[in-house]
Design a protein around this motif. Structure first.
Motif, PDB file in Angstrom:
ATOM      1  N   UNK A  92     -23.247  33.226  40.855  1.00 29.58           N
ATOM      2  CA  UNK A  92     -22.446  32.933  42.044  1.00 29.58           C
ATOM      3  C   UNK A  92     -21.419  34.055  42.163  1.00 29.58           C
ATOM      4  N   UNK A  93     -21.373  34.677  43.323  1.00 31.81           N
ATOM      5  CA  UNK A  93     -20.464  35.791  43.562  1.00 31.81           C
ATOM      6  C   UNK A  93     -19.267  35.298  44.378  1.00 31.81           C
ATOM      7  N   UNK A  94     -18.087  35.642  43.895  1.00 35.29           N
ATOM      8  CA  UNK A  94     -16.847  35.204  44.520  1.00 35.29           C
ATOM      9  C   UNK A  94     -16.068  36.404  45.058  1.00 35.29           C
ATOM     10  N   UNK A  95     -15.625  36.275  46.267  1.00 29.53           N
ATOM     11  CA  UNK A  95     -14.699  37.251  46.836  1.00 29.53           C
ATOM     12  C   UNK A  95     -13.291  36.937  46.336  1.00 29.53           C
ATOM     13  N   UNK A  96     -12.509  37.968  46.115  1.00 27.71           N
ATOM     14  CA  UNK A  96     -11.156  37.778  45.602  1.00 27.71           C
ATOM     15  C   UNK A  96     -10.190  38.715  46.305  1.00 27.71           C
ATOM     16  N   UNK A  97      -8.984  38.219  46.482  1.00 22.59           N
ATOM     17  CA  UNK A  97      -7.899  39.041  47.022  1.00 22.59           C
ATOM     18  C   UNK A  97      -6.674  38.860  46.151  1.00 22.59           C
ATOM     19  N   UNK A  98      -6.073  39.969  45.728  1.00 23.33           N
ATOM     20  CA  UNK A  98      -4.841  39.955  44.936  1.00 23.33           C
ATOM     21  C   UNK A  98      -3.707  40.550  45.751  1.00 23.33           C
ATOM     22  N   UNK A  99      -2.634  39.813  45.887  1.00 24.55           N
ATOM     23  CA  UNK A  99      -1.436  40.339  46.512  1.00 24.55           C
ATOM     24  C   UNK A  99      -0.230  39.563  46.029  1.00 24.55           C
ATOM     25  N   UNK A 100       0.863  40.290  45.871  1.00 21.48           N
ATOM     26  CA  UNK A 100       2.118  39.670  45.461  1.00 21.48           C
ATOM     27  C   UNK A 100       1.929  38.790  44.221  1.00 21.48           C
ATOM     28  N   UNK A 101       1.180  39.301  43.267  1.00 16.98           N
ATOM     29  CA  UNK A 101       0.977  38.645  41.973  1.00 16.98           C
ATOM     30  C   UNK A 101       0.214  37.327  42.077  1.00 16.98           C
ATOM     31  N   UNK A 102      -0.492  37.114  43.163  1.00 18.44           N
ATOM     32  CA  UNK A 102      -1.328  35.922  43.312  1.00 18.44           C
ATOM     33  C   UNK A 102      -2.765  36.350  43.593  1.00 18.44           C
ATOM     34  N   UNK A 103      -3.676  35.537  43.085  1.00 16.82           N
ATOM     35  CA  UNK A 103      -5.102  35.802  43.291  1.00 16.82           C
ATOM     36  C   UNK A 103      -5.717  34.650  44.065  1.00 16.82           C
ATOM     37  N   UNK A 104      -6.441  35.016  45.104  1.00 16.11           N
ATOM     38  CA  UNK A 104      -7.101  34.037  45.961  1.00 16.11           C
ATOM     39  C   UNK A 104      -8.613  34.200  45.826  1.00 16.11           C
ATOM     40  N   UNK A 105      -9.321  33.079  46.009  1.00 14.93           N
ATOM     41  CA  UNK A 105     -10.761  33.075  45.823  1.00 14.93           C
ATOM     42  C   UNK A 105     -11.477  32.491  47.034  1.00 14.93           C
ATOM     43  N   UNK A 106     -12.671  33.027  47.282  1.00 21.58           N
ATOM     44  CA  UNK A 106     -13.557  32.409  48.243  1.00 21.58           C
ATOM     45  C   UNK A 106     -14.331  31.281  47.591  1.00 21.58           C
ATOM     46  N   UNK A 107     -15.207  30.658  48.362  1.00 23.19           N
ATOM     47  CA  UNK A 107     -15.939  29.501  47.852  1.00 23.19           C
ATOM     48  C   UNK A 107     -17.144  29.899  47.017  1.00 23.19           C
ATOM     49  N   UNK A 108     -17.539  31.150  47.090  1.00 24.89           N
ATOM     50  CA  UNK A 108     -18.673  31.645  46.318  1.00 24.89           C
ATOM     51  C   UNK A 108     -19.968  31.625  47.104  1.00 24.89           C
ATOM     52  N   UNK A 109     -20.836  32.576  46.787  1.00 28.10           N
ATOM     53  CA  UNK A 109     -22.155  32.634  47.404  1.00 28.10           C
ATOM     54  C   UNK A 109     -23.185  32.941  46.316  1.00 28.10           C
ATOM     55  N   UNK A 110     -24.280  32.215  46.350  1.00 31.85           N
ATOM     56  CA  UNK A 110     -25.285  32.333  45.299  1.00 31.85           C
ATOM     57  C   UNK A 110     -26.169  33.557  45.538  1.00 31.85           C
ATOM     58  N   UNK A 111     -26.353  34.340  44.484  1.00 30.91           N
ATOM     59  CA  UNK A 111     -27.318  35.439  44.488  1.00 30.91           C
ATOM     60  C   UNK A 111     -28.323  35.161  43.390  1.00 30.91           C
ATOM     61  N   UNK A 112     -29.591  35.087  43.758  1.00 36.72           N
ATOM     62  CA  UNK A 112     -30.655  34.827  42.791  1.00 36.72           C
ATOM     63  C   UNK A 112     -31.670  35.967  42.863  1.00 36.72           C
ATOM     64  N   UNK A 113     -31.891  36.589  41.720  1.00 38.80           N
ATOM     65  CA  UNK A 113     -32.857  37.690  41.633  1.00 38.80           C
ATOM     66  C   UNK A 113     -34.029  37.206  40.796  1.00 38.80           C
ATOM     67  N   UNK A 114     -35.150  37.010  41.467  1.00 34.70           N
ATOM     68  CA  UNK A 114     -36.311  36.433  40.787  1.00 34.70           C
ATOM     69  C   UNK A 114     -37.575  36.784  41.542  1.00 34.70           C
ATOM     70  N   UNK A 115     -38.666  36.928  40.787  1.00 33.40           N
ATOM     71  CA  UNK A 115     -39.960  37.173  41.407  1.00 33.40           C
ATOM     72  C   UNK A 115     -40.699  35.861  41.623  1.00 33.40           C
TER      73      UNK A 115
END
Length: 115
Positions: A92-115
């Motif tokens: 699960x890949x999460x977007x993140x933003x850091x500002x003013x000593x705080x970290x914010x997160x997105x809800x996440x998006x699944x990446x699956x690598x498979x044949x």
């Protein structure tokens, strides 16, 4: 407050490519860092790539040469181009933003690598 919304995950075969995008909204300051983290089942969340508002970036060793991070400061967006994907990139890949000593997160998006 800050909101982060990711898009672009999915299922891809080994060797394939995906592009993740993230849009930030809310109280965004001009000096910040935006990036991507990932968490695989049973593992801790880890940094994938991050870029400061000045354009300086850093990558995890495992993705160097395969992934490219970019951002648009005017639109408060960050993207991750992922090439030559491997099964070990599955997470699960999460977007993140850091500002003013705080970290914010997105809800996440699944990446699956498979044949």
């Amino acid at each position: 407050q800050v909101q982060l919304v990711e898009s672009g995950g999915g299922l891809v075969q080994p060797g394939g490519s995906l592009r993740l995008s993230c849009a930030a909204s809310g109280s965004i300051f001009s000096i910040n860092a935006m990036g991507w983290y990932r968490q695989a089942p049973g593992k801790e969340r880890e940094l994938v790539a991050r870029m400061g508002s000045g354009g300086r970036s850093n990558y995890a060793d495992s993705v160097k040469g395969r992934f490219t991070i970019s951002r648009d400061n005017a639109k408060n967006t960050v993207s991750l181009q992922m090439n030559s994907l491997k099964p070990d990139d599955t997470a699960v890949y999460y977007c993140s933003l850091n500002q003013l000593a705080r970290q914010y997160w997105g809800q996440g998006t699944q990446v699956t690598v498979s044949s």
